[in-house]
Motif scaffolding. Structure first.
Motif, mmCIF file in Angstrom:
data_model
loop_
_atom_site.group_PDB
_atom_site.id
_atom_site.type_symbol
_atom_site.label_atom_id
_atom_site.label_comp_id
_atom_site.label_asym_id
_atom_site.label_seq_id
_atom_site.Cartn_x
_atom_site.Cartn_y
_atom_site.Cartn_z
ATOM 1 N N PHE A 130 35.940 -56.812 -79.241
ATOM 2 C CA PHE A 130 35.415 -55.499 -79.616
ATOM 3 C C PHE A 130 34.187 -55.242 -78.752
ATOM 4 C CE2 PHE A 130 33.619 -58.649 -82.499
ATOM 5 C CZ PHE A 130 32.272 -58.325 -82.576
ATOM 6 N N PRO A 131 33.647 -54.040 -78.734
ATOM 7 C CA PRO A 131 32.523 -53.736 -77.851
ATOM 8 C C PRO A 131 31.365 -54.718 -78.008
ATOM 9 C CG PRO A 131 33.386 -51.716 -78.758
ATOM 10 C CD PRO A 131 34.115 -52.833 -79.453
ATOM 11 N N GLY A 132 30.973 -55.336 -76.902
ATOM 12 C CA GLY A 132 29.896 -56.322 -76.912
ATOM 13 C C GLY A 132 30.382 -57.742 -77.046
ATOM 14 N N VAL A 133 31.646 -57.922 -77.422
ATOM 15 C CA VAL A 133 32.229 -59.261 -77.575
ATOM 16 C C VAL A 133 33.575 -59.273 -76.852
ATOM 17 C CG1 VAL A 133 33.077 -61.008 -79.200
ATOM 18 C CG2 VAL A 133 31.068 -59.653 -79.778
ATOM 19 N N ASP A 134 33.531 -59.693 -75.592
ATOM 20 C CA ASP A 134 34.752 -59.696 -74.780
ATOM 21 C C ASP A 134 35.704 -60.820 -75.171
ATOM 22 O OD1 ASP A 134 33.822 -57.517 -73.331
ATOM 23 O OD2 ASP A 134 32.837 -58.776 -71.835
ATOM 24 N N GLU A 135 35.154 -61.922 -75.652
ATOM 25 C CA GLU A 135 35.969 -63.046 -76.123
ATOM 26 C C GLU A 135 35.546 -63.377 -77.548
ATOM 27 O OE1 GLU A 135 35.800 -66.372 -73.518
ATOM 28 O OE2 GLU A 135 36.523 -65.253 -71.769
ATOM 29 N N ASN A 136 36.438 -63.146 -78.476
ATOM 30 C CA ASN A 136 36.135 -63.361 -79.891
ATOM 31 C C ASN A 136 36.471 -64.796 -80.275
ATOM 32 O OD1 ASN A 136 36.088 -63.278 -82.769
ATOM 33 N ND2 ASN A 136 36.368 -61.058 -82.673
ATOM 34 N N ALA A 137 35.464 -65.550 -80.714
ATOM 35 C CA ALA A 137 35.678 -66.960 -81.062
ATOM 36 C C ALA A 137 36.699 -67.123 -82.178
ATOM 37 C CB ALA A 137 34.345 -67.605 -81.463
ATOM 38 N N SER A 138 36.772 -66.159 -83.086
ATOM 39 C CA SER A 138 37.737 -66.280 -84.192
ATOM 40 C C SER A 138 39.178 -66.189 -83.698
ATOM 41 C CB SER A 138 37.482 -65.209 -85.260
ATOM 42 O OG SER A 138 37.822 -63.914 -84.801
ATOM 43 N N GLU A 139 39.386 -65.533 -82.555
ATOM 44 C CA GLU A 139 40.732 -65.429 -81.982
ATOM 45 C C GLU A 139 41.224 -66.792 -81.501
ATOM 46 O OE1 GLU A 139 43.154 -62.430 -78.972
ATOM 47 O OE2 GLU A 139 40.974 -62.615 -78.798
ATOM 48 N N ARG A 140 40.324 -67.639 -81.059
ATOM 49 C CA ARG A 140 40.666 -69.007 -80.665
ATOM 50 C C ARG A 140 40.667 -69.937 -81.867
ATOM 51 N NH1 ARG A 140 36.668 -71.383 -76.670
ATOM 52 N NH2 ARG A 140 38.147 -73.123 -76.854
ATOM 53 N N PHE A 141 39.725 -69.714 -82.774
ATOM 54 C CA PHE A 141 39.522 -70.629 -83.893
ATOM 55 C C PHE A 141 40.678 -70.630 -84.878
ATOM 56 C CE2 PHE A 141 38.004 -71.236 -88.257
ATOM 57 C CZ PHE A 141 37.476 -72.517 -88.173
ATOM 58 N N VAL A 142 41.144 -69.447 -85.268
ATOM 59 C CA VAL A 142 42.153 -69.348 -86.324
ATOM 60 C C VAL A 142 43.457 -70.074 -85.975
ATOM 61 C CG1 VAL A 142 43.673 -67.711 -87.514
ATOM 62 C CG2 VAL A 142 41.199 -67.350 -87.502
ATOM 63 N N PRO A 143 44.040 -69.898 -84.784
ATOM 64 C CA PRO A 143 45.269 -70.654 -84.484
ATOM 65 C C PRO A 143 45.060 -72.166 -84.487
ATOM 66 C CG PRO A 143 45.016 -68.808 -82.976
ATOM 67 C CD PRO A 143 43.729 -68.931 -83.723
ATOM 68 N N LYS A 144 43.910 -72.620 -84.003
ATOM 69 C CA LYS A 144 43.628 -74.056 -84.007
ATOM 70 C C LYS A 144 43.529 -74.584 -85.435
ATOM 71 C CE LYS A 144 41.013 -74.094 -79.633
ATOM 72 N NZ LYS A 144 41.803 -75.120 -78.908
ATOM 73 N N LEU A 145 42.798 -73.875 -86.285
ATOM 74 C CA LEU A 145 42.653 -74.310 -87.671
ATOM 75 C C LEU A 145 43.991 -74.256 -88.390
ATOM 76 C CD1 LEU A 145 40.996 -75.171 -90.108
ATOM 77 C CD2 LEU A 145 40.454 -72.745 -90.515
ATOM 78 N N ALA A 146 44.771 -73.212 -88.163
ATOM 79 C CA ALA A 146 46.070 -73.091 -88.817
ATOM 80 C C ALA A 146 46.989 -74.249 -88.432
ATOM 81 C CB ALA A 146 46.716 -71.760 -88.454
ATOM 82 N N HIS A 147 46.948 -74.649 -87.171
ATOM 83 C CA HIS A 147 47.770 -75.772 -86.718
ATOM 84 C C HIS A 147 47.382 -77.052 -87.447
ATOM 85 C CE1 HIS A 147 50.017 -78.402 -84.036
ATOM 86 N NE2 HIS A 147 48.919 -79.097 -83.826
#
Length: 214
Positions: free
Chosen positions: A7-24
């Protein structure tokens, strides 16, 4: 489990990486449960709409949302959503259509998950965490408010939202001395995420002998 895209100001959202890893990890650790991970668009219209579709399709028993916050230095366990939205552009540059999320909705919606227990159990693992009764007025708050609304319709109590830092440092190899200090990195974030899931499922904390630092 859900995270958010950029979203504006955050080009890479940490939650986008975090959630799949945690779900796995959660799917392996809690194999009796089906774990679904989805990334919501950080958009005023499509984010809550996508969430409603997921509720209808998955019929969840437990819903855990994760998003980033510039004010978070560790886990922040949100306990309340407010019926308000800031006039702030989403990922497409669009503004919300109103100043409230639901014109006839309650001013606030409270989270039923045991926030204090979650913080205490994370602290026992040397993972920093705090509680908050203000999820902001952007898409994190909007998704939490809508999720609690959908959960009420489906008679679900298990909805939670957790803010994480915008930037999570790499996990470091820790000596026994260093482990006495609380630190939030990718290893402790994922370990803490598993403990959040375990707590929300009503399972007892793991024996310290069986805790594996990721």
């Amino acid at each position: 489990m859900t995270g958010f895209g950029p979203f504006p100001g955050v080009d890479e959202n940490a939650s986008e990486r975090f959630v799949p890893k945690l779900a796995h990890l959660a799917a392996r650790r809690f194999s009796a449960h089906r774990v679904v991970a989805r990334i919501l668009p950080t958009e005023w219209e499509r984010g809550p709409a996508r969430l409603a579709t997921l509720y209808q399709r998955e019929r969840p028993k437990l819903v855990l949302h994760f998003g980033v916050s510039a004010n978070a230095s560790s886990y922040v366990v949100e306990t309340r959503a407010r019926n308000t939205c800031a006039q702030r552009e989403d990922a497409t540059g669009a503004l919300p259509s109103d100043t409230v999320l639901a014109r006839n909705g309650p001013e606030t919606r409270d989270v039923a998950l045991p926030a204090a227990d979650i913080v205490a159990r994370l602290a026992a693992l040397r993972i920093p965490a705090t509680t908050s009764d203000d999820a902001g007025s952007y898409l994190c708050n909007a998704v939490l408010y809508r999720s609690l609304e959908l959960a009420e319709e489906q008679d679900i109590d298990g909805v939670g939202f957790f803010h994480i830092p915008r930037v999570i440092p790499p996990a470091l190899l820790k000596s026994k001395t260093e482990r006495r200090e609380m630190r939030f990195d990718w290893g402790s974030a994922l370990l803490g995420g598993l403990e959040i899931v375990r707590t929300c499922l009503g399972r007892p904390p793991p024996s310290r002998r069986h805790v594996k630092f990721l």
